[in-house]
Design an enzyme around this catalytic site. Structure first.
Site, short mmCIF file in Angstrom:
data_model
loop_
_atom_site.label_atom_id
_atom_site.label_comp_id
_atom_site.label_asym_id
_atom_site.label_seq_id
_atom_site.Cartn_x
_atom_site.Cartn_y
_atom_site.Cartn_z
N HIS A 1 -22.47 15.91 2.50
CA HIS A 1 -22.25 16.40 1.15
C HIS A 1 -21.10 17.60 0.85
O HIS A 1 -21.06 18.33 1.88
CB HIS A 1 -23.70 16.97 0.54
CG HIS A 1 -23.42 17.74 -0.86
ND1 HIS A 1 -23.32 16.99 -1.87
CD2 HIS A 1 -23.42 18.91 -1.12
CE1 HIS A 1 -23.34 17.66 -3.05
NE2 HIS A 1 -23.17 19.00 -2.72
N ILE B 1 -3.11 -9.47 -5.67
CA ILE B 1 -1.73 -9.29 -5.89
C ILE B 1 -1.34 -8.74 -6.92
O ILE B 1 -0.56 -7.70 -7.14
CB ILE B 1 -1.03 -10.62 -5.38
CG1 ILE B 1 -1.20 -10.85 -3.71
CG2 ILE B 1 0.52 -10.17 -5.38
CD1 ILE B 1 -0.69 -12.14 -3.38
N LYS C 1 0.86 -1.11 -0.23
CA LYS C 1 -0.03 0.06 0.03
C LYS C 1 0.89 1.18 -0.08
O LYS C 1 0.54 2.36 -0.58
CB LYS C 1 -0.86 -0.02 1.28
CG LYS C 1 -2.27 -0.71 1.03
CD LYS C 1 -1.81 -2.32 0.32
CE LYS C 1 -2.88 -3.13 0.29
NZ LYS C 1 -2.50 -4.42 -0.29
#
EC number: 1.8.1.4
Length: 462
Positions: free
Chosen positions: A439, A183, A55
Site C-alpha cells: 500500500h 490495433i 508502445k
C-alpha cells in the site's frame, strides 16, 4: 540446388519473428544445430512494426497528455506541439537497441542466420538465395501482415495500414479508424493524444469485442470522455476519395470524412506462394493447421505464431516456439492453455485480462455456477493519485477458483502478471485474500477485489 550446410541441420526455421527466433534460441540452448531464415530483420513484426514501436508511440502520447494536464496536479506545464521527427527518433532508438541485442544473442548461440526470402521446397528443406537448407525438422514461422477488405485498396497515403501509420511524418488532423480491436483502439489513443480528431468504426456492437463486455463498455465510456468518437454495430460499405481526404460509408448509411483512413481490421497469415500446400501441409483460409503441440499433419513440419490460428500475440509466439524446440529436443512438453495467456491493449486507459469472460464462463460452467465481482478503482489510493478510473472484474466458479480477471485503467497491463498466476494456479479468492499487497499501489486493487470476493471487503462496500 546445392546444400549450403556441410551437414543436415536439426532444425531449419522459416521466419525470424517472435515464434521463429524464440525456437532458434531455445533449440540451440538444448544442443540442436539450427538455421534461422528471415527475409527482413530478425525480430519480425513485433520488434520492428508492431508491439515495440506502437508502445513507444503510446508512451509519447501519454507524455503529451501529461503536459496538457499538468495543472490538475499543481504543475504548470503546456504542450507546444508534437515533433514527429523527434518521436520517430525516440521510437527508432528503442527498436535499434533491442535489435542489436537480439542480433548479438543469435550470434552468441551459434545459430546459422540467413537473410533472404525462403520457400519450403520439401517437407525437409527450405530454399533461399539459391541455396537449399536441409533439416531433420522444419518450423514454419512466417507470421502475418495487415489485412484489408474487398474493394478497399491501401494506397499508403490516404488509406493506410498500421505499417504506414508507424512511420507517418505528421499527425493527421483527422482520422477514421476501421476496426475497433487492439490495433484500432491503440492508434485511436495515440492520435487523440497527439491532437487528431478520431472516429473508430467497428461493425460489432463493442470496441475490443474479444474482451469481457464490461471492459468494452468501460473503454467506450473512457473514449467518449477523451473525445474519441465511435460508430458501433454497422459494417463498412465503401470508401471514396474527397478533395481533403477520404469519405467512408457504412451499411446503415452513415458517412464519415477525415484526412486519412487507417484500416485496422486485423492481420492475416503470410503463407501464400511459400510452398506449404505443395509440401502437403494442411491449410485453412491461409492459416497452417497445427495440433496442441504445434505439429502439422506433415511429421517433419511444425508451425507457430500468427501463421497458425491461435492468439496473435508476440508472447504466444515465444511460448509456441519454445514448446516446439523442447519437443524436438526430446523434453516433456505441456500444451499451452490459451485462456491462461495474459492479454493487454495499451490504449489510454489500458485493458488487461486473463482467463474467461463472464459470457464464456457461463457457457462452460452454466449461468448459475458463475459469480462475478467488480472493484472500482475509485477506492484505490494509487489510482486516485494517478487520476485514472476503471474497474477490476473477477469471474469465479461458485465456491471454486477464479477463472477470469478483467481490468480497465491506466497501468493495468502491469497488474496482469499476478492475475495470470491467479488463473493458472486455479487460486481461490480466499487464498489470494491471504496475500498482503503493498500500500499504496494499484496492485493492491487486485488484492482488495479478492478480499471482497472472499466475503471480507476492506475498502469497498459489502
Amino acid at each position: 540446388m546445392a546444400n549450403d550446410a556441410s551437414t543436415v541441420f536439426d532444425l531449419v526455421i522459416l521466419g525470424g519473428g517472435s515464434g521463429g527466433y524464440a525456437a532458434a534460441l531455445r533449440a540451440s540452448q538444448l544442443g540442436l544445430d539450427v538455421a534461422l531464415i528471415e527475409k527482413d530483420k530478425v525480430g519480425g513484426t513485433c520488434l520492428h512494426y508492431g508491439c515495440i514501436p506502437t508502445k513507444a508511440l503510446l508512451h509519447a502520447g501519454e507524455l503529451a497528455d501529461q503536459a496538457r494536464e499538468g495543472a490538475e496536479f499543481g504543475v504548470k506545464t503546456s504542450l507546444e506541439g508534437i515533433d514527429m521527427a523527434g518521436v520517430h527518433k525516440y521510437k527508432d532508438g528503442v527498436i535499434s537497441g533491442l535489435y542489436k541485442g537480439l542480433q548479438g544473442l543469435i550470434a552468441s548461440r551459434k545459430i546459422t542466420y540467413v537473410e533472404g526470402e525462403g520457400r519450403l521446397s520439401s517437407p525437409t528443406s527450405v530454399d533461399v538465395n539459391g541455396q537449399r537448407y536441409e533439416g531433420r525438422h522444419i518450423l514454419l514461422a512466417t507470421g502475418s501482415a495487415p489485412k484489408s477488405l474487398p474493394g478497399l485498396t491501401i494506397d499508403g497515403d490516404r488509406v493506410i495500414s498500421s505499417d504506414h501509420a508507424l512511420v507517418m511524418d505528421r499527425v493527421p488532423k483527422s482520422a477514421i479508424i476501421l476496426g475497433g480491436g487492439v490495433i484500432g483502439v491503440e492508434f485511436a489513443s495515440v492520435w487523440k493524444s497527439f491532437g487528431a480528431e478520431v472516429t473508430v468504426v467497428e461493425g460489432l456492437p463493442h470496441l475490443v469485442p474479444l474482451e469481457d463486455e464490461n471492459s468494452s463498455k468501460l473503454l467506450e465510456r473512457a473514449f467518449r470522455k477523451r473525445g474519441i468518437k465511435s460508430s458501433l454495430g454497422s459494417f463498412f460499405e465503401k470508401a471514396e476519395y474527397t478533395d481533403g481526404g477520404v469519405k467512408v460509408t457504412l451499411a446503415n448509411g452513415k458517412e464519415f470524412e477525415a484526412e486519412v483512413l487507417l484500416v485496422a481490421i486485423g492481420r492475416g497469415p503470410v503463407s501464400q506462394g511459400l510452398g506449404y500446400e505443395e509440401a502437403g501441409v494442411a491449410m485453412d483460409r491461409g492459416y497452417v493447421l497445427a495440433d496442441e503441440y504445434c505439429q502439422t499433419n506433415v511429421p517433419s513440419i511444425s508451425a507457430v505464431g500468427d501463421l497458425i490460428p491461435t492468439l496473435q500475440l508476440a508472447h504466444v509466439g515465444f511460448a509456441e516456439g519454445i514448446l516446439v524446440a523442447e519437443r524436438l529436443a526430446g523434453q516433456k512438453v505441456v500444451p499451452i492453455d490459451y485462456d491462461g495467456v495474459p492479454r493487454v491493449t495499451y490504449c489510454h486507459p489500458e485493458v488487461a485480462s486473463v482467463g474467461l469472460t463472464e459470457a464464456k464462463a457461463k457457457e462452460k460452467y452454466g449461468a448459475d455456477a458463475v459469480v462475478t465481482l467488480k472493484y472500482n478503482l475509485g477506492g484505490n489510493g494509487k489510482s486516485k493519485i494517478l487520476k485514472t478510473q476503471g474497474e477490476i472484474k473477477l469471474v469465479q466458479v461458485r465456491d471454486g477458483a477464479v477463472v477470469g480477471v478483467h481490468m480497465v485503467g491506466d497501468r493495468m497491463g502491469e497488474q496482469v502478471g499476478e492475475a495470470q498466476l491467479i488463473y493458472n494456479w486455479e487460486a481461490l479468492p480466499a487464498e489470494v485474500a491471504q496475500l498482503i499487497h503493498a500500500h499504496p499501489t494499484q496492485n493492491e486493487a487486485l488484492g482488495e477485489a479478492h478480499l471482497a470476493l472472499a466475503g471480507k471487503p476492506l475498502h469497498s462496500h459489502d
